[in-house]
Motif scaffolding. Sequence first.
Motif, PDB file in Angstrom:
ATOM      1  N   ASP A   1       0.944  -1.230  -0.068  1.00  0.00           N
ATOM      2  CA  ASP A   1       0.149   0.019   0.030  1.00  0.00           C
ATOM      3  C   ASP A   1       0.981   1.184  -0.118  1.00  0.00           C
TER       4      ASP A   1
ATOM      5  N   GLN B   1      -3.139   3.452   6.713  1.00  0.00           N
ATOM      6  CA  GLN B   1      -2.161   4.323   5.908  1.00  0.00           C
ATOM      7  C   GLN B   1      -1.433   5.472   6.461  1.00  0.00           C
TER       8      GLN B   1
ATOM      9  N   PRO C   1      -7.057   1.103  -0.879  1.00  0.00           N
ATOM     10  CA  PRO C   1      -6.269   1.152   0.396  1.00  0.00           C
ATOM     11  C   PRO C   1      -6.594  -0.197   1.068  1.00  0.00           C
TER      12      PRO C   1
END
Length: 81
Positions: free
Chosen positions: A6, A17, A55
């Motif tokens: 990612d 994230q 994501p």
Amino acid sequence: MFVATDANPRSTPGTLQGVLAEATTRRALFPAPALRAALPASTSAGEPMFPGHLPLAPEQLAGADAVVFIADTDGKQHQFW
């Protein structure tokens, strides 16, 4: 072995994230079991950087052995073919 990948260095705090971006400024390999254990239950997935970017969500880490996070990206979609 399955290694997920990612990126999104400008992610919102409180997202997977965002947590990974805080941990590195370049590229890093995170063992998924240790990462899952360290994440607060309220951690969510970030927003896509561009169409086609999916994501990772914290619950998807259960199927991964590790995660490579790329923080030194410009966040733009490049087409090489």
